[in-house]
Write a protein that holds these residues in place. Structure first.
Motif, short mmCIF file in Angstrom:
data_model
loop_
_atom_site.label_atom_id
_atom_site.label_comp_id
_atom_site.label_asym_id
_atom_site.label_seq_id
_atom_site.Cartn_x
_atom_site.Cartn_y
_atom_site.Cartn_z
N ILE A 37 0.86 -1.18 0.00
CA ILE A 37 0.00 0.00 0.00
C ILE A 37 0.89 1.23 0.00
O ILE A 37 1.70 1.42 0.92
N GLN A 38 0.77 2.05 -1.02
CA GLN A 38 1.53 3.30 -1.05
C GLN A 38 0.74 4.37 -0.29
O GLN A 38 -0.38 4.72 -0.67
N VAL A 39 1.30 4.85 0.79
CA VAL A 39 0.64 5.84 1.63
C VAL A 39 0.90 7.24 1.07
O VAL A 39 2.04 7.56 0.69
N LYS A 40 -0.14 8.05 1.03
CA LYS A 40 0.01 9.42 0.54
C LYS A 40 -0.42 10.40 1.63
O LYS A 40 0.38 10.78 2.48
N ASN A 41 -1.68 10.77 1.65
CA ASN A 41 -2.15 11.74 2.66
C ASN A 41 -3.21 11.15 3.58
O ASN A 41 -3.95 11.89 4.23
N GLU A 42 -3.27 9.84 3.65
CA GLU A 42 -4.31 9.21 4.47
C GLU A 42 -4.09 9.44 5.97
O GLU A 42 -2.94 9.58 6.42
N THR A 43 -5.15 9.45 6.71
CA THR A 43 -5.06 9.50 8.16
C THR A 43 -4.65 8.12 8.67
O THR A 43 -4.78 7.11 7.95
N PRO A 44 -4.17 8.02 9.91
CA PRO A 44 -3.83 6.69 10.45
C PRO A 44 -5.01 5.72 10.41
O PRO A 44 -4.82 4.53 10.10
N GLN A 45 -6.21 6.22 10.68
CA GLN A 45 -7.38 5.34 10.62
C GLN A 45 -7.64 4.85 9.19
O GLN A 45 -8.01 3.69 8.98
N GLU A 46 -7.41 5.73 8.22
CA GLU A 46 -7.61 5.33 6.83
C GLU A 46 -6.57 4.30 6.39
O GLU A 46 -6.88 3.37 5.64
N ILE A 62 -0.65 -9.24 13.86
CA ILE A 62 0.68 -8.72 14.20
C ILE A 62 1.00 -7.52 13.32
O ILE A 62 0.82 -7.56 12.10
N THR A 63 1.51 -6.47 13.96
CA THR A 63 2.02 -5.31 13.24
C THR A 63 3.47 -5.09 13.66
O THR A 63 3.78 -5.09 14.86
N VAL A 64 4.33 -4.90 12.67
CA VAL A 64 5.74 -4.60 12.93
C VAL A 64 6.00 -3.20 12.40
O VAL A 64 6.02 -2.98 11.19
N GLU A 65 6.19 -2.25 13.31
CA GLU A 65 6.33 -0.84 12.93
C GLU A 65 7.81 -0.50 12.80
O GLU A 65 8.55 -0.53 13.78
N CYS A 66 8.24 -0.16 11.58
CA CYS A 66 9.66 0.00 11.30
C CYS A 66 10.06 1.42 10.95
O CYS A 66 11.18 1.64 10.46
N THR A 67 9.21 2.40 11.18
CA THR A 67 9.53 3.78 10.79
C THR A 67 9.84 4.68 11.97
O THR A 67 10.65 5.60 11.86
N GLY A 68 9.16 4.49 13.09
CA GLY A 68 9.31 5.39 14.23
C GLY A 68 8.51 6.67 14.08
O GLY A 68 8.56 7.54 14.95
N VAL A 69 7.76 6.80 12.99
CA VAL A 69 6.96 8.00 12.73
C VAL A 69 5.66 7.94 13.53
O VAL A 69 4.99 6.90 13.56
N GLN A 70 5.30 9.03 14.17
CA GLN A 70 4.13 9.04 15.05
C GLN A 70 2.87 8.55 14.34
O GLN A 70 2.14 7.70 14.86
N ALA A 71 2.59 9.08 13.15
CA ALA A 71 1.38 8.68 12.44
C ALA A 71 1.39 7.20 12.11
O ALA A 71 0.33 6.54 12.09
N CYS A 72 2.56 6.63 11.84
CA CYS A 72 2.66 5.20 11.52
C CYS A 72 2.42 4.34 12.76
O CYS A 72 1.81 3.26 12.66
N ILE A 73 2.90 4.80 13.90
CA ILE A 73 2.63 4.08 15.15
C ILE A 73 1.13 4.10 15.44
O ILE A 73 0.54 3.08 15.83
N GLN A 74 0.52 5.25 15.22
CA GLN A 74 -0.93 5.36 15.41
C GLN A 74 -1.67 4.39 14.48
O GLN A 74 -2.58 3.67 14.90
N ALA A 75 -1.26 4.37 13.21
CA ALA A 75 -1.89 3.46 12.25
C ALA A 75 -1.71 2.02 12.67
O ALA A 75 -2.61 1.19 12.51
N GLY A 76 -0.52 1.71 13.22
CA GLY A 76 -0.26 0.35 13.68
C GLY A 76 -1.20 -0.08 14.78
O GLY A 76 -1.67 -1.23 14.80
N ILE A 77 -1.49 0.82 15.71
CA ILE A 77 -2.42 0.49 16.80
C ILE A 77 -3.83 0.28 16.25
O ILE A 77 -4.50 -0.71 16.56
N TYR A 78 -4.28 1.20 15.41
CA TYR A 78 -5.62 1.08 14.84
C TYR A 78 -5.76 -0.18 13.98
O TYR A 78 -6.84 -0.79 13.92
N ALA A 79 -4.69 -0.56 13.30
CA ALA A 79 -4.77 -1.69 12.37
C ALA A 79 -4.77 -3.04 13.05
O ALA A 79 -5.37 -3.99 12.55
N THR A 80 -4.09 -3.17 14.18
CA THR A 80 -3.88 -4.47 14.80
C THR A 80 -5.16 -5.03 15.40
O THR A 80 -5.90 -4.34 16.10
N ARG A 81 -5.41 -6.28 15.11
CA ARG A 81 -6.60 -6.96 15.62
C ARG A 81 -6.63 -6.96 17.14
O ARG A 81 -5.58 -7.00 17.80
#
Length: 359
Positions: free
Chosen positions: A224-233, A248-267
């Protein structure tokens, strides 16, 4: 150019931009009476942390205060062995684990020596790294390479170990659905290891289309190529392509929005592993994670991974060769660092042996 001083070798402290073509040949002093080996270095990969120290002079609490040799993803050939070394001999090709415990503390006793507060670690202030012609290291943390494993594969065991440790901490197993956030070198090794450990489907997100293509090459099922989506999107897109929320989510960026997306995405009941390091303080939807029992785990480097990685490489269960996209002789270290800084390719490899520039 950042004003912080770097050193390519002990006794020859230079600014990287002013590095002469003639390089001093040895970092440290060989002690033949210790359980150490002297190595002729062959391949050293450039890590994002190396670039960060070069540009900013610090990572978190690790601050460059004196000239420091960079490099910690490395392999080489044994030249001499100390009197206490029995498992290696001159001529052996080895991969180097850069973290060596200085004392047998409670973390070492429990098998988690990576957490030891006094551990030596290559290219982490104040400890010198191994980007040089010759280098000495603890023999116990040098691992003999089989004949069918190249020097470059040996050097790539270091980032590969991050993937092994992260996927173990995450509990990846047969049938797992995995979301990997970020398609840099560390994201890619997590894709490789997750698939090897039995993940049924792996989806990867990134800003870069070219890096996502590389993720597909090494085994990602979806990108998935991320552009301007919100973490929920982003989380919604991950669920859509997988057909379910990942365990399982493995967050490899350290970026705040990506960590947020990781939490929202994980079952609910799943696990989020934080691999990427960003700002010290980030804002995250912690209540969302708490009420859904999403476990959030950190990792710090790795431990007990080199034998596993060597076995996987020797058996050809995994292939890390596509990760190396650029090669430079040691004399062109500045050009290599500039290439990495620009984000070109995936893994830039420096070749330290002027008589052997092969992989």
């Amino acid at each position: 150019m950042c004003p912080y001083w770097l050193s390519l070798c002990s006794g020859a402290h230079v600014l990287l931009s002013q590095c002469p073509r003639r390089l001093i040949f040895i970092q440290g002093t060989f002690s033949p009476f210790l359980a150490e080996v002297l190595l002729r270095m062959h391949s050293v990969g450039i890590c994002g942390s190396d670039v960060h120290y070069w540009q900013h002079g610090r990572i978190g609490d690790f601050v460059v205060k004196d000239p420091m040799v960079l490099g910690h993803e490395a392999s080489g050939t044994v030249v001499k062995v100390g009197s206490g070394v029995t498992h290696l001999k001159p001529g052996d090709r080895v991969a180097i684990e850069p973290g060596v415990p200085r004392e047998m503390d409670e973390f070492c006793k429990s098998g988690r020596y990576n957490l030891s507060p006094t551990i030596f670690f290559c290219a982490t202030p104040p400890d010198d790294g191994n980007l040089c012609r010759y280098y000495k290291h603890s023999a116990s943390y040098c691992y003999k390479l089989p004949d069918n494993v190249t020097f470059e594969e040996g050097a790539l065991i270091e980032p590969l170990s991050v993937g092994i440790h992260a996927c173990k901490r995450a509990g990846v197993t047969l049938g797992s659905k995995v979301f990997v956030s970020g398609s840099g070198p560390i994201g890619l090794v997590n894709v490789i290891i997750a698939k090897m450990m039995g993940a049924a489907a792996v989806v990867v997100t990134d800003l870069s289309a070219s890096r996502l293509q590389k993720a597909k090459e090494v085994g990602a099922d979806f990108t998935i190529q991320v552009k301007n989506e919100t973490p929920q999107e982003v989380a919604s897109k991950v669920e859509s392509v997988l057909g379910c929320m990942p365990e399982i989510t493995v967050e490899c960026t350290g970026v705040q929005a990506c960590i947020q997306a990781g939490i929202y995405a994980t079952r609910s009941g799943g696990t989020l592993v934080l691999v990427g390091l960003g700002p010290e303080m980030v804002t995250v939807p912690i209540v969302n994670a708490a009420v859904r029992e999403v476990d959030i785990r950190g990792i710090f480097r790795y431990c007990n991974t080199w034998p596993v990685a060597i076995a996987l490489l020797a058996s050809k269960r995994i292939n890390v060769k596509p990760l190396v996209t650029h090669r430079f002789p040691l004399e062109k270290a500045l050009e290599a660092f500039e290439t990495t800084k620009r984000g070109e390719g995936v893994k830039v490899m420096l070749k330290c042996d002027p008589t052997d520039q092969n992989p």
